[in-house]
Design a protein around this motif. Structure first.
Motif, PDB file in Angstrom:
ATOM      1  N   GLU A  47       8.473   3.276  -7.945  1.00 27.27           N
ATOM      2  CA  GLU A  47       7.045   2.964  -7.801  1.00 27.27           C
ATOM      3  C   GLU A  47       6.778   1.732  -6.939  1.00 27.27           C
ATOM      4  OE1 GLU A  47       8.757   3.518 -10.648  1.00 27.27           O
ATOM      5  OE2 GLU A  47       8.002   2.239 -12.275  1.00 27.27           O
ATOM      6  N   GLU A  72      -2.873  -3.409  -2.653  1.00 28.63           N
ATOM      7  CA  GLU A  72      -2.903  -4.274  -3.835  1.00 28.63           C
ATOM      8  C   GLU A  72      -2.092  -5.538  -3.598  1.00 28.63           C
ATOM      9  OE1 GLU A  72      -0.946  -3.057  -7.411  1.00 28.63           O
ATOM     10  OE2 GLU A  72       0.820  -2.270  -6.366  1.00 28.63           O
ATOM     11  N   LYS A 105      -3.067   5.371  -1.799  1.00 25.33           N
ATOM     12  CA  LYS A 105      -3.558   4.329  -2.697  1.00 25.33           C
ATOM     13  C   LYS A 105      -4.128   3.158  -1.901  1.00 25.33           C
ATOM     14  CE  LYS A 105      -0.487   5.379  -6.569  1.00 25.33           C
ATOM     15  NZ  LYS A 105       0.447   4.814  -7.587  1.00 25.33           N
ATOM     16  N   GLY A 106      -4.876   2.316  -2.605  1.00 24.85           N
ATOM     17  CA  GLY A 106      -5.432   1.131  -1.970  1.00 24.85           C
ATOM     18  C   GLY A 106      -4.406   0.031  -1.828  1.00 24.85           C
ATOM     19  N   GLN A 166       0.841  -1.182   0.000  1.00 25.00           N
ATOM     20  CA  GLN A 166       0.000   0.000   0.000  1.00 25.00           C
ATOM     21  C   GLN A 166       0.880   1.237   0.000  1.00 25.00           C
ATOM     22  OE1 GLN A 166      -2.957   0.093   3.116  1.00 25.00           O
ATOM     23  NE2 GLN A 166      -4.191   1.569   1.987  1.00 25.00           N
TER      24      GLN A 166
END
Length: 121
Positions: free
Chosen positions: A86, A44, A41-42, A37
């Motif tokens: 990222e 994943e 953001k959620g 996470q």
């Protein structure tokens, strides 16, 4: 109980190996997943491994990350290579009692506290 370790700060292109140790005797029956996470953001799914050893990877980490498990040590690993900015997130391990290795966070029954991974550019 799930306890993660191995996070930290690494440069772009570097590697880290996350570990997650589970307590209890039913570890081999569980599917295990690594989620992440990032801020804002959620959560994943990054990778999962079923009780039978079938693995799944989200597209963005295929060829760079490897999930594995050692049932004798009640431990699941996430080897992360060629890290990118990222990939920066809090990484969580989770256990799925069905043993299948499902995709949604809500389908996992137990969670660790998370470990921070930061990739500097």
């Amino acid at each position: 109980q799930l306890v993660e370790s191995g996070g930290g700060l690494v440069q772009h292109g570097g590697s880290l190996r996350l570990s997650c140790v589970a307590s209890g005797r039913a570890f081999s029956n569980y599917a295990m997943g690594w989620f992440r996470q990032a801020p804002g953001k959620g959560r994943e799914l990054v990778a999962s491994i079923s009780r039978g050893g079938i693995t799944y990877y989200t597209d963005s980490v295929k060829g760079r990350f490897t999930i594995s498990r050692d049932n004798a040590k009640n431990t699941v690993y996430l080897q992360m290579n060629m890290l990118k900015s990222e990939d920066t997130a809090v990484y969580y391990c989770a256990a799925d009692r069905t043993g299948v290795g499902r995709r949604l966070p809500s389908e996992y029954d137990y969670w660790g506290q998370g470990t921070q991974v930061t990739v500097s550019s």
